[in-house]
Write an enzyme that holds these catalytic residues in place. Structure first.
Site, PDB file in Angstrom:
ATOM      1  N   ASP A   1      35.759  -7.063  36.909  1.00  0.00           N
ATOM      2  CA  ASP A   1      36.466  -5.936  36.297  1.00  0.00           C
ATOM      3  C   ASP A   1      37.285  -5.162  37.320  1.00  0.00           C
ATOM      4  O   ASP A   1      37.188  -5.406  38.525  1.00  0.00           O
ATOM      5  CB  ASP A   1      35.461  -5.006  35.584  1.00  0.00           C
ATOM      6  CG  ASP A   1      34.221  -4.711  36.428  1.00  0.00           C
ATOM      7  OD1 ASP A   1      34.261  -4.917  37.655  1.00  0.00           O
ATOM      8  OD2 ASP A   1      33.207  -4.269  35.861  1.00  0.00           O
TER       9      ASP A   1
ATOM     10  N   ASN B   1      23.113   1.853  31.162  1.00  0.00           N
ATOM     11  CA  ASN B   1      23.190   1.803  29.692  1.00  0.00           C
ATOM     12  C   ASN B   1      23.261   0.364  29.174  1.00  0.00           C
ATOM     13  O   ASN B   1      23.590   0.133  28.021  1.00  0.00           O
ATOM     14  CB  ASN B   1      24.395   2.605  29.189  1.00  0.00           C
ATOM     15  CG  ASN B   1      25.725   2.048  29.693  1.00  0.00           C
ATOM     16  OD1 ASN B   1      25.756   1.049  30.405  1.00  0.00           O
ATOM     17  ND2 ASN B   1      26.814   2.689  29.326  1.00  0.00           N
TER      18      ASN B   1
ATOM     19  N   HIS C   1      25.311  -1.993  30.355  1.00  0.00           N
ATOM     20  CA  HIS C   1      26.619  -2.647  30.397  1.00  0.00           C
ATOM     21  C   HIS C   1      26.639  -3.793  31.401  1.00  0.00           C
ATOM     22  O   HIS C   1      25.888  -3.821  32.373  1.00  0.00           O
ATOM     23  CB  HIS C   1      27.770  -1.652  30.593  1.00  0.00           C
ATOM     24  CG  HIS C   1      27.939  -1.079  31.963  1.00  0.00           C
ATOM     25  ND1 HIS C   1      28.168   0.252  32.182  1.00  0.00           N
ATOM     26  CD2 HIS C   1      27.958  -1.655  33.187  1.00  0.00           C
ATOM     27  CE1 HIS C   1      28.310   0.465  33.479  1.00  0.00           C
ATOM     28  NE2 HIS C   1      28.187  -0.670  34.115  1.00  0.00           N
TER      29      HIS C   1
ATOM     30  N   GLU D   1      30.834  -1.941  27.752  1.00  0.00           N
ATOM     31  CA  GLU D   1      29.938  -0.852  27.374  1.00  0.00           C
ATOM     32  C   GLU D   1      29.237  -1.183  26.059  1.00  0.00           C
ATOM     33  O   GLU D   1      29.670  -2.084  25.333  1.00  0.00           O
ATOM     34  CB  GLU D   1      30.759   0.431  27.200  1.00  0.00           C
ATOM     35  CG  GLU D   1      31.493   0.877  28.464  1.00  0.00           C
ATOM     36  CD  GLU D   1      30.594   1.565  29.474  1.00  0.00           C
ATOM     37  OE1 GLU D   1      29.365   1.349  29.457  1.00  0.00           O
ATOM     38  OE2 GLU D   1      31.113   2.335  30.294  1.00  0.00           O
TER      39      GLU D   1
HETATM   40  C1  GLP Z   1      29.548  -0.780  37.590  1.00  0.00           C
HETATM   41  C2  GLP Z   1      30.257  -2.150  37.527  1.00  0.00           C
HETATM   42  C3  GLP Z   1      29.303  -3.212  37.073  1.00  0.00           C
HETATM   43  C4  GLP Z   1      27.984  -2.971  37.772  1.00  0.00           C
HETATM   44  C5  GLP Z   1      27.330  -1.748  37.192  1.00  0.00           C
HETATM   45  C6  GLP Z   1      26.087  -1.300  37.914  1.00  0.00           C
HETATM   46  O1  GLP Z   1      30.227   0.238  37.015  1.00  0.00           O
HETATM   47  N1  GLP Z   1      31.447  -2.206  36.756  1.00  0.00           N
HETATM   48  O2  GLP Z   1      29.841  -4.500  37.348  1.00  0.00           O
HETATM   49  O3  GLP Z   1      27.128  -4.060  37.591  1.00  0.00           O
HETATM   50  O4  GLP Z   1      28.264  -0.721  37.011  1.00  0.00           O
HETATM   51  O5  GLP Z   1      26.397  -0.643  39.090  1.00  0.00           O
HETATM   52  P1  GLP Z   1      25.362  -0.406  40.266  1.00  0.00           P
HETATM   53  O6  GLP Z   1      25.022  -1.773  40.777  1.00  0.00           O
HETATM   54  O7  GLP Z   1      26.119   0.386  41.285  1.00  0.00           O
HETATM   55  O8  GLP Z   1      24.205   0.290  39.702  1.00  0.00           O
END
Ligand code: GLP
Length: 245
Positions: A68, A140, A142, A147
């Site tokens: 992304d 959440n 995702h 989302e």
């Molecule tokens: C982010 C990314 C995701 C990631 C998730 C968890 O916003 N877009 O690809 O897996 O949220 O993030 P973190 O690993 O910092 O908890």
């Protein structure tokens, strides 16, 4: 489930290396790894960098496809996922920068962003698909930036970020207001096309999302539950993230 974040990183790195080797063994000369950002895979990338140094694996002929990207950040913004991956993955893993692909979040209209998203799908297909996709999970549920409510068969497209995700990611920006409101993300259908998935999660903050993803119903209300649909999905957790299972 493993006792420490370091062991999580090592086990997940092993899965990635095996995925790359399996791709090479099947005759793929340019293996494709799917790259996640966020904190979760940082340890895994460090272990992979060590494996590269030790000569166990080589990403010089690999391709990397990001999950992304934010929409509307200025070019070269340090928190754009292109810059993060150049810094944290390309350099340490020896993945040539021209072999890194990131969705284009710079389009200045809905049409331009949609055309960029369609082009990204084409580029993944032209590369022969993703051999091993690294994933984190949002608090959440995702996946990428899909989302809750995302269609289970979705493809790369523009999405609005939830306020929870913007708040979670505000730590990377000067203020909440500076966090983009939209992103371009691979869809859940795109992610499911990868030959192997490896999801890493650690910490109590992920426990509810992990439990819903692994043991809850397959549902758009927890996008990561699509992993249950995949024939080769590995979930690597520390104790705190696994507490709800
Ligand atoms: C982010 C990314 C995701 C990631 C998730 C968890 O916003 N877009 O690809 O897996 O949220 O993030 P973190 O690993 O910092 O908890």
């Amino acid at each position: 489930m493993l006792p420490t974040a370091q062991e999580v990183a090592e086990r997940a790195a092993r899965v990635v290396i095996e995925g790359v080797r399996a791709a090479l063994a099947s005759g793929r000369t340019e293996p494709v790894i799917g790259l996640a950002t966020g904190s979760s895979p940082v340890g895994l990338y460090t272990v992979l960098a060590g494996a590269v140094e030790a000569g166990e694996v080589d990403f010089g002929r690999a391709r990397g496809f990001a999950l992304d990207e934010y929409v509307g950040l200025p070019p070269r913004h340090p928190e754009s996922y292109r810059e993060v991956l150049l810094r944290e993955v390309c350099g340490p893993l020896g993945l040539p920068p021209e072999r890194l692909h990131v969705p284009d979040g710079s389009g200045d209209s809905e049409e331009a962003l949609a055309a960029g998203a369609a082009d990204y799908e084409r580029r993944i297909a032209e590369a022969g698909g993703v051999d091993v996709q690294i994933l984190g999970i949002g608090a959440n549920g995702h996946l990428g930036f899909n989302e809750p409510g995302s269609a289970l068969t979705s493809r790369t497209r523009v999405k609005r970020l939830s306020e929870r995700t913007r708040g979670d990611n505000a730590r990377f920006f000067d203020s909440l207001d500076a966090v983009p409101t939209h992103c371009v993300t691979q869809g859940l259908g795109t992610v499911l096309d990868a030959r192997r998935l490896v999801l890493v999660a650690s910490g109590a903050g992920k426990a509810a999302a992990v439990a819903a993803a692994v043991e809850g119903p397959l549902s758009a209300s927890c996008p990561a539950s699509v992993l249950q649909w995949h024939a080769d999905a590995v979930v690597v957790l520390d104790e705190a993230a696994a507490v709800g299972l």
